[in-house]
Design a protein around this motif. Structure first.
Motif, short mmCIF file in Angstrom:
data_model
loop_
_atom_site.label_atom_id
_atom_site.label_comp_id
_atom_site.label_asym_id
_atom_site.label_seq_id
_atom_site.Cartn_x
_atom_site.Cartn_y
_atom_site.Cartn_z
N MET A 1 -18.29 39.29 14.83
CA MET A 1 -19.46 38.76 15.50
C MET A 1 -19.71 37.34 15.01
SD MET A 1 -22.31 41.81 15.79
CE MET A 1 -22.43 42.03 14.04
N ILE A 2 -20.38 36.59 15.88
CA ILE A 2 -20.76 35.21 15.58
C ILE A 2 -22.27 35.11 15.70
CG2 ILE A 2 -20.62 32.81 16.38
CD1 ILE A 2 -17.98 33.76 15.27
N GLU A 3 -22.87 34.45 14.73
CA GLU A 3 -24.31 34.19 14.79
C GLU A 3 -24.51 32.68 14.84
OE1 GLU A 3 -28.43 35.54 12.74
OE2 GLU A 3 -26.84 36.90 13.34
N ALA A 4 -25.41 32.25 15.68
CA ALA A 4 -25.75 30.83 15.78
C ALA A 4 -27.25 30.69 15.55
CB ALA A 4 -25.36 30.28 17.14
N ILE A 5 -27.60 29.68 14.77
CA ILE A 5 -29.00 29.40 14.50
C ILE A 5 -29.24 27.93 14.83
CG2 ILE A 5 -30.80 29.28 12.73
CD1 ILE A 5 -29.21 31.51 11.25
N PHE A 6 -30.26 27.69 15.63
CA PHE A 6 -30.61 26.34 16.05
C PHE A 6 -32.02 26.03 15.59
CE2 PHE A 6 -27.55 28.09 18.95
CZ PHE A 6 -26.65 27.06 19.14
N ALA A 7 -32.24 24.80 15.18
CA ALA A 7 -33.58 24.34 14.79
C ALA A 7 -33.86 23.05 15.55
CB ALA A 7 -33.63 24.08 13.29
N PHE A 8 -35.07 22.96 16.11
CA PHE A 8 -35.44 21.77 16.87
C PHE A 8 -36.95 21.64 16.94
CE2 PHE A 8 -34.35 25.39 19.44
CZ PHE A 8 -35.31 25.48 20.43
N ARG A 9 -37.39 20.39 17.14
CA ARG A 9 -38.82 20.08 17.10
C ARG A 9 -39.18 19.17 18.25
NH1 ARG A 9 -41.34 15.86 14.30
NH2 ARG A 9 -39.34 15.36 13.34
N ALA A 10 -40.32 19.45 18.85
CA ALA A 10 -40.81 18.66 19.98
C ALA A 10 -41.42 17.35 19.51
CB ALA A 10 -41.86 19.45 20.76
N LYS A 11 -41.32 16.34 20.36
CA LYS A 11 -42.09 15.12 20.15
C LYS A 11 -43.57 15.48 20.26
CE LYS A 11 -38.77 11.88 22.15
NZ LYS A 11 -38.49 10.99 23.29
N PRO A 12 -44.42 14.74 19.57
CA PRO A 12 -45.87 15.01 19.70
C PRO A 12 -46.30 15.00 21.17
CG PRO A 12 -45.46 13.45 17.93
CD PRO A 12 -44.15 13.64 18.65
N GLY A 13 -47.07 16.01 21.53
CA GLY A 13 -47.55 16.14 22.90
C GLY A 13 -46.59 16.86 23.83
N LYS A 14 -45.38 17.16 23.37
CA LYS A 14 -44.36 17.82 24.20
C LYS A 14 -44.14 19.27 23.79
CE LYS A 14 -43.37 14.11 26.56
NZ LYS A 14 -43.64 14.03 27.99
N GLU A 15 -44.98 19.79 22.90
CA GLU A 15 -44.79 21.14 22.37
C GLU A 15 -44.79 22.20 23.47
OE1 GLU A 15 -46.75 18.56 19.26
OE2 GLU A 15 -47.16 18.98 21.37
N ASP A 16 -45.76 22.16 24.37
CA ASP A 16 -45.83 23.16 25.44
C ASP A 16 -44.64 23.07 26.37
OD1 ASP A 16 -48.22 24.16 24.43
OD2 ASP A 16 -49.47 22.98 25.80
N GLN A 17 -44.22 21.86 26.69
CA GLN A 17 -43.07 21.68 27.58
C GLN A 17 -41.80 22.25 26.93
OE1 GLN A 17 -42.37 17.61 28.71
NE2 GLN A 17 -40.64 18.13 30.02
N LEU A 18 -41.62 22.01 25.64
CA LEU A 18 -40.44 22.53 24.96
C LEU A 18 -40.50 24.06 24.87
CD1 LEU A 18 -37.80 22.09 23.50
CD2 LEU A 18 -39.10 21.65 21.40
N ARG A 19 -41.66 24.60 24.57
CA ARG A 19 -41.83 26.06 24.50
C ARG A 19 -41.47 26.69 25.84
NH1 ARG A 19 -46.65 25.80 23.31
NH2 ARG A 19 -46.35 25.70 21.05
N GLU A 20 -42.01 26.16 26.91
CA GLU A 20 -41.76 26.72 28.25
C GLU A 20 -40.27 26.64 28.61
OE1 GLU A 20 -42.78 25.29 32.72
OE2 GLU A 20 -44.50 25.44 31.37
N ALA A 21 -39.66 25.49 28.38
CA ALA A 21 -38.25 25.32 28.73
C ALA A 21 -37.36 26.24 27.90
CB ALA A 21 -37.84 23.86 28.52
N THR A 22 -37.70 26.42 26.64
CA THR A 22 -36.89 27.27 25.77
C THR A 22 -37.03 28.74 26.14
OG1 THR A 22 -37.13 25.65 23.98
CG2 THR A 22 -36.45 27.88 23.36
N LEU A 23 -38.25 29.18 26.37
CA LEU A 23 -38.46 30.58 26.73
C LEU A 23 -37.84 30.93 28.08
CD1 LEU A 23 -42.09 31.10 25.41
CD2 LEU A 23 -39.94 31.89 24.38
N ALA A 24 -37.65 29.95 28.94
CA ALA A 24 -37.06 30.20 30.26
C ALA A 24 -35.60 30.65 30.18
CB ALA A 24 -37.18 28.96 31.13
N ILE A 25 -34.91 30.36 29.08
CA ILE A 25 -33.50 30.76 28.98
C ILE A 25 -33.31 32.12 28.31
CG2 ILE A 25 -32.76 28.34 28.93
CD1 ILE A 25 -31.96 28.93 25.93
#
Length: 95
Positions: A1-25
């Motif tokens: 098995m392969i495990e992948a871990i990703f870490a990323f942070r939104a620009k200020p004011g873009k938190e909701d947009q990043l959350r929505e786009a990420t949860l969509a996948i």
């Protein structure tokens, strides 16, 4: 098995947009052949800081995941709203 871990942070004011786009996948990824687990996490103390932890049957399944159109679309969104480049760790799982 392969495990992948990703870490990323939104620009200020873009938190909701990043959350929505990420949860969509989440759902389409979980339906992919070879996906064992796919979890999105957000830092409680730093909203807008996300982690994805995913487990795949093998490297071929992970490679196929990276080729999915919805993942490529997320990558394009990331170009506009991430505070810094996404950090990726791909790990071999030993049972």
């Amino acid at each position: 098995m392969i495990e992948a871990i990703f870490a990323f942070r939104a620009k200020p004011g873009k938190e909701d947009q990043l959350r929505e786009a990420t949860l969509a996948i989440v759902e389409p990824t979980r339906r992919e052949e070879g996906c064992i687990q796919f979890v999105v996490l957000e830092d409680i103390n730093t909203p807008g800081t996300f982690f994805i932890r995913e487990t795949w049957r093998d490297q071929a399944a992970l490679d196929e995941h990276f080729a999915q159109p919805y993942l490529k679309a997320l990558g394009e969104i990331h170009k506009e709203i991430l505070a810094e480049p996404l950090k990726q760790h791909t790990l071999k799982v030993y049972d």
